[in-house]
Write a protein that holds these residues in place. Structure first.
Motif, PDB file in Angstrom:
ATOM      1  N   MET A   1      52.367  63.527  33.046  1.00 19.18           N
ATOM      2  CA  MET A   1      51.693  64.601  32.339  1.00 19.18           C
ATOM      3  C   MET A   1      52.213  64.649  30.910  1.00 19.18           C
ATOM      4  N   LYS A   2      51.296  64.831  29.974  1.00 23.80           N
ATOM      5  CA  LYS A   2      51.673  64.928  28.570  1.00 23.80           C
ATOM      6  C   LYS A   2      52.353  66.265  28.296  1.00 23.80           C
ATOM      7  N   PRO A   3      53.257  66.291  27.311  1.00 23.27           N
ATOM      8  CA  PRO A   3      53.818  67.588  26.936  1.00 23.27           C
ATOM      9  C   PRO A   3      52.722  68.483  26.349  1.00 23.27           C
ATOM     10  N   LEU A   4      52.865  69.772  26.566  1.00 24.69           N
ATOM     11  CA  LEU A   4      51.854  70.710  26.086  1.00 24.69           C
ATOM     12  C   LEU A   4      51.960  70.910  24.581  1.00 24.69           C
ATOM     13  N   ASP A  49      43.722  65.386  25.446  1.00 24.86           N
ATOM     14  CA  ASP A  49      43.822  65.787  24.028  1.00 24.86           C
ATOM     15  C   ASP A  49      42.646  66.636  23.562  1.00 24.86           C
ATOM     16  N   LEU A  50      42.127  67.486  24.415  1.00 24.41           N
ATOM     17  CA  LEU A  50      41.027  68.355  24.024  1.00 24.41           C
ATOM     18  C   LEU A  50      41.515  69.680  23.447  1.00 24.41           C
ATOM     19  N   LEU A  51      42.815  69.946  23.542  1.00 21.61           N
ATOM     20  CA  LEU A  51      43.370  71.194  23.022  1.00 21.61           C
ATOM     21  C   LEU A  51      44.253  70.962  21.802  1.00 21.61           C
ATOM     22  N   ASN A  52      43.960  69.922  21.048  1.00 22.19           N
ATOM     23  CA  ASN A  52      44.784  69.631  19.874  1.00 22.19           C
ATOM     24  C   ASN A  52      44.666  70.721  18.832  1.00 22.19           C
TER      25      ASN A  52
END
Length: 58
Positions: A1-4, A49-52
């Motif tokens: 999981m990517k970091p938030l 990456d939709l919440l960049n």
């Protein structure tokens, strides 16, 4: 999981808070299930990456 990202942390924490408060006030497990589903969708959106946030790229 990517970091938030910063935006993802804010959105996930706000959703979790509203889920807990809403479930406590309304006493409906459907509200809790909807909140959990929302958090799952937010984590998936963060993975793709939709919440960049523009501030994250600086």
């Amino acid at each position: 999981m990517k970091p938030l990202s910063k935006k993802a942390k804010l959105v996930v924490s706000w959703t979790a808070l509203m889920t807990v408060v809403g479930t406590a006030v309304l006493h409906q497990w459907q509200f809790f299930a909807l909140g959990c589903a929302s958090i799952a969708v937010l984590l998936i959106a963060n993975h793709y990456d939709l919440l960049n946030d523009s501030e994250d790229k600086k």
